[in-house]
Write a protein that holds these residues in place. Structure first.
Motif, PDB file in Angstrom:
ATOM      1  N   ARG A  85       2.838  12.374 -26.375  1.00  0.00           N
ATOM      2  CA  ARG A  85       3.023  13.240 -24.811  1.00  0.00           C
ATOM      3  C   ARG A  85       2.277  13.575 -24.536  1.00  0.00           C
ATOM      4  O   ARG A  85       2.742  14.893 -23.429  1.00  0.00           O
TER       5      ARG A  85
ATOM      6  N   THR B  44       1.540  14.547 -19.659  1.00  0.00           N
ATOM      7  CA  THR B  44       2.511  14.582 -18.967  1.00  0.00           C
ATOM      8  C   THR B  44       3.110  13.917 -17.892  1.00  0.00           C
ATOM      9  O   THR B  44       2.861  12.495 -17.751  1.00  0.00           O
TER      10      THR B  44
ATOM     11  N   ARG C 264       3.192  12.717 -15.171  1.00  0.00           N
ATOM     12  CA  ARG C 264       1.741  12.572 -13.919  1.00  0.00           C
ATOM     13  C   ARG C 264       1.620  11.446 -14.610  1.00  0.00           C
ATOM     14  O   ARG C 264       0.984  10.166 -14.000  1.00  0.00           O
TER      15      ARG C 264
ATOM     16  N   GLU D 123      -6.063  15.990 -15.478  1.00  0.00           N
ATOM     17  CA  GLU D 123      -5.132  14.525 -16.385  1.00  0.00           C
ATOM     18  C   GLU D 123      -6.281  13.605 -15.098  1.00  0.00           C
ATOM     19  O   GLU D 123      -5.577  12.011 -16.011  1.00  0.00           O
TER      20      GLU D 123
ATOM     21  N   LYS E  19      -5.406  19.984 -22.672  1.00  0.00           N
ATOM     22  CA  LYS E  19      -3.699  20.885 -22.238  1.00  0.00           C
ATOM     23  C   LYS E  19      -2.689  20.275 -21.453  1.00  0.00           C
ATOM     24  O   LYS E  19      -2.308  20.161 -20.551  1.00  0.00           O
ATOM     25  N   VAL E  20      -2.860  18.513 -21.810  1.00  0.00           N
ATOM     26  CA  VAL E  20      -2.129  17.849 -20.537  1.00  0.00           C
ATOM     27  C   VAL E  20      -1.322  17.064 -21.585  1.00  0.00           C
ATOM     28  O   VAL E  20      -0.391  16.134 -20.865  1.00  0.00           O
ATOM     29  N   THR E  21      -0.262  18.209 -22.808  1.00  0.00           N
ATOM     30  CA  THR E  21       0.745  17.254 -23.132  1.00  0.00           C
ATOM     31  C   THR E  21       1.403  18.402 -23.221  1.00  0.00           C
ATOM     32  O   THR E  21       1.727  19.015 -23.128  1.00  0.00           O
ATOM     33  N   GLU E  22       3.155  17.346 -22.399  1.00  0.00           N
ATOM     34  CA  GLU E  22       4.322  18.045 -23.152  1.00  0.00           C
ATOM     35  C   GLU E  22       4.565  18.710 -24.087  1.00  0.00           C
ATOM     36  O   GLU E  22       4.036  18.314 -25.256  1.00  0.00           O
TER      37      GLU E  22
ATOM     38  N   ASP F  37      15.394  18.213 -15.761  1.00  0.00           N
ATOM     39  CA  ASP F  37      13.940  18.543 -16.378  1.00  0.00           C
ATOM     40  C   ASP F  37      14.024  18.188 -18.259  1.00  0.00           C
ATOM     41  O   ASP F  37      14.994  19.631 -18.559  1.00  0.00           O
TER      42      ASP F  37
ATOM     43  N   THR G  53      12.278  18.574 -20.470  1.00  0.00           N
ATOM     44  CA  THR G  53      10.728  18.276 -21.191  1.00  0.00           C
ATOM     45  C   THR G  53      10.603  19.805 -21.981  1.00  0.00           C
ATOM     46  O   THR G  53      10.845  20.142 -21.925  1.00  0.00           O
TER      47      THR G  53
END
Length: 632
Positions: free
Chosen positions: A147, A149, A151, A336, A399-402, A466, A468
């Motif tokens: 999950r 982000t 990008r 990222e 902290k790069v997860t949806e 969106d 998300t």
């Protein structure tokens, strides 16, 4: 399954592989781990460990043609998801990753293989080319559990699909160079000729196949029910024809075909995409089991610590170096970039191509060629296991997860939707309200709700919507036909059991004028609850309320008290996961759950009367209680 004595029929072998594939997929879904991990382990268990599957004996000379055709279909399905408008933010990095990044990865791995494993320069270069690829067969399942982000997902998805034909082309060039040297020819000129031929034939055949299929669909040369079969057949024909003209040009052909169709104007590829997605899951599952069953465990274990050291170089040197150099000038944050550098598992293309070239080189007299296949599988298993076990943790730290998909998409900003949205927002449930009417959207915004004005079926809204953190769809409009159309449209974004609607029967209409329930979502609330009834009740003063259940005040007790004055619609678990109450779902809210319901005006009067009685009873008890003298 099959053993060396051929005691098990081939049909039972195929059925067994399908059953094991399903079990592996279910385990992966339950444990939230990539399915490839379980598929590889199953293949090794039933192949070299137990000896129940022997792909070479079972399929014989058909093994590699079947594997090649399956890889072509998998790659075509993945390329159908690649739209050029996704490259607005990440296009430059993707281009550098599959060019400069691929060359860096090839160089680092080739040198490491030469020094650590001891293969000669030619075989080390071939191995480096083989494991350049990541591939959608491992990246896409990992992204589902990760999950990440948008990008990060776009970069990894585009890279995984585009790098497959590029890696295969690189391996073909190195292989041609090796064979030219062995034959005493000019290796450089031979490799250059192969490069030109593969690029030329692959590109021409891919564009021709994509254009032909797009034209046939646009001009309706093919009926809709045959479009999937036509696409499937054309992919296999173009792949085989391209490979027949120039070896290994087929992967480039099917990739270009898929991208051409994905970006063609005036055609709908949803049916093709859905069918190919299901087919891909089946093919990936079967292929990984078959190829893992061919693994020579003795050769793999004999690699020992040098193979582990090579794996560490791939994970912590080659991949990060390629990603960070390729990301220079991109808009990706350092978090990222780190996540992209961490994820680079090898997949089915590396396994299939390495097995093919290893066999060819063994036949040409290269004794160490068998190590290439074993080493490739060591890298596949190592990268899949390590990254599967650590990727979610790393993504969480960076902290790069949806966010978890516990929110709700409300279609319709009418008074029913606005009233429900207010309660959900107070309970901190993520939501998005979409409507075409400006006045309704304006009133929703005045209540502080997150909104989007536009037609959900328009291309603009569809590309900018969106979703998300949103995992539930609820269509709340008075038009039943519109609700049904939206529910069908959003089936690609929401699971079928997470799509709900408020039904509205057409007054006086017979069965021939009613919409079939299979085209709609699951009904919201109790049987017979329609949008007209909800809207009428709210107009008369009803409003949505929330109450928390407990051991002493269970859902059954709430139902007893509710009577016909309250209508339960939704529930929120202690983990803040939204659940929708529907006749089609056997859902019983438990203690600790928050129940969301519509309280009518009658319920309010009953509550007030009960409160008055309670106060009068308390006053009566107070009056009857004797007064004690003041203490001295």
């Amino acid at each position: 399954m099959i053993n060396p004595d051929n005691l098990i029929p081939p049909a039972l072998t195929l059925a067994g592989i399908a059953l094991v594939s399903l079990i592996c997929q279910l385990m992966a879904w339950r444990l939230r781990l990539p399915a490839i991990l379980f598929l590889l382990l199953s293949g090794i268990l039933f192949g070299p460990v137990l000896g129940l599957i022997s792909p070479d004996e079972f399929l014989g000379d058909l093994l590699f043609p079947i594997v090649s055709l399956c890889v072509a279909l998998i790659l075509f399905e993945g390329s159908l998801t690649l739209k050029f408008d996704q490259l607005k933010e990440t296009g430059g990095m993707v281009r550098r990753l599959v060019t400069i990044g691929a060359l860096i990865t090839w160089g680092v791995i080739s040198v490491a293989c030469y020094w650590l494993i001891g293969l000669d320069v030619a075989l080390s270069a071939l191995f480096g080319a083989l494991v350049v690829v990541t591939g959608p067969t491992v990246v896409v399942p990992m992204l589902r559990t990760l999950r990440a982000t948008p990008r990060i997902s776009k970069v990894l998805r585009w890279e995984g699909i585009l790098i497959d034909p590029i890696g295969a082309l690189l391996a073909v060039l190195v292989y041609g160079w090796i064979m030219s040297q062995a034959a005493g020819h000019n290796a450089f000129l031979a490799s250059l000729a192969i490069f030109v031929q593969v690029i030329g034939i692959g590109t021409i055949a891919g564009i021709a196949g994509g254009h032909l299929m797009a034209t046939a669909m646009r001009r309706h040369w093919i009926p809709e029910y045959l479009e999937v079969l036509a696409a499937l057949t054309l992919v296999l024909v173009m792949f085989s024809l391209s490979n027949h003209i120039v070896h290994e040009s087929g992967l480039l052909t099917v990739t270009i075909m898929g991208i051409w169709l994905a970006n063609a104007k005036g055609i709908d590829i949803e049916e093709i995409l859905v069918f190919k997605e299901h087919l891909s899951v089946l093919l990936i599952s079967g292929l990984f089991i078959l190829l893992a069953a061919r693994l020579d465990l003795d050769a793999l274990l004999a690699l020992g610590l040098p193979a582990l050291a090579l794996l560490l170089v791939i994970q912590f040197v080659a991949r990060p170096l390629a990603v960070w150099i390729s990301s220079i000038g991109s808009e990706l944050t350092w978090q990222e970039r780190t996540m992209v550098a961490w994820v680079g598992p090898r997949g089915i293309v590396a396994a299939a191509v390495s097995a093919f070239f290893a066999l060819r080189l063994e036949q040409a007299g290269y004794e160490d060629a068998a190590l290439i296949s074993a080493l490739t599988f060591a890298v596949i298993i190592g990268t899949v296991v390590f990254q599967s076990a650590t990727a979610r943790t790393v993504a969480g730290l960076l902290k790069v997860t949806e966010p978890e998909r516990r929110g709700i998409l409300l279609i319709g900003a009418n008074q029913v939707s606005r009233a429900l949205g207010e309660v959900l927002q107070r309970l901190e449930v993520p939501l998005l309200v979409v409507d075409t009417h400006w006045d309704s959207i304006r009133q929703a915004r005045m209540k502080g709700l997150r909104t989007m004005r536009g037609n959900p079926l328009s291309a603009t809204v569809d590309s900018n919507l969106d979703l998300t953190g949103l995992g539930t769809l609820l269509t709340l409009t008075p038009e039943r036909e519109w609700n049904a159309l939206l529910n069908q449209h959003f089936r690609r974004d929401f699971q079928a059991h997470r799509i709900f609607t408020v039904r509205n029967e057409r007054a006086g209409a017979n069965q021939r004028m009613q919409i079939s329930s299979k085209h709609e979502g699951l009904p919201l609330g109790q049987e017979g609850l329609t949008f007209s009834k909800l809207s009428s009740l709210i107009s008369q003063g009803a409003h949505f309320k929330a109450t928390t259940l407990s051991e002493g005040f269970s859902y059954e007790k709430w139902l007893e008290d509710a009577g016909k004055t309250r209508f339960a619609l939704l529930a929120l678990t202690p983990e803040k996961r939204l659940r929708v109450l529907s006749p089609g779902l056997e859902l019983v809210p438990e203690a600790g759950w928050t129940l969301i319901y519509l309280a009518t005006g009658q319920d309010e009067k009953s509550a007030e009367a009960a409160a008055v009685v309670k106060r009068e009873h308390a006053q009566t008890e107070k009056d009857a209680k004797p007064e004690l003298p003041d203490a001295v």
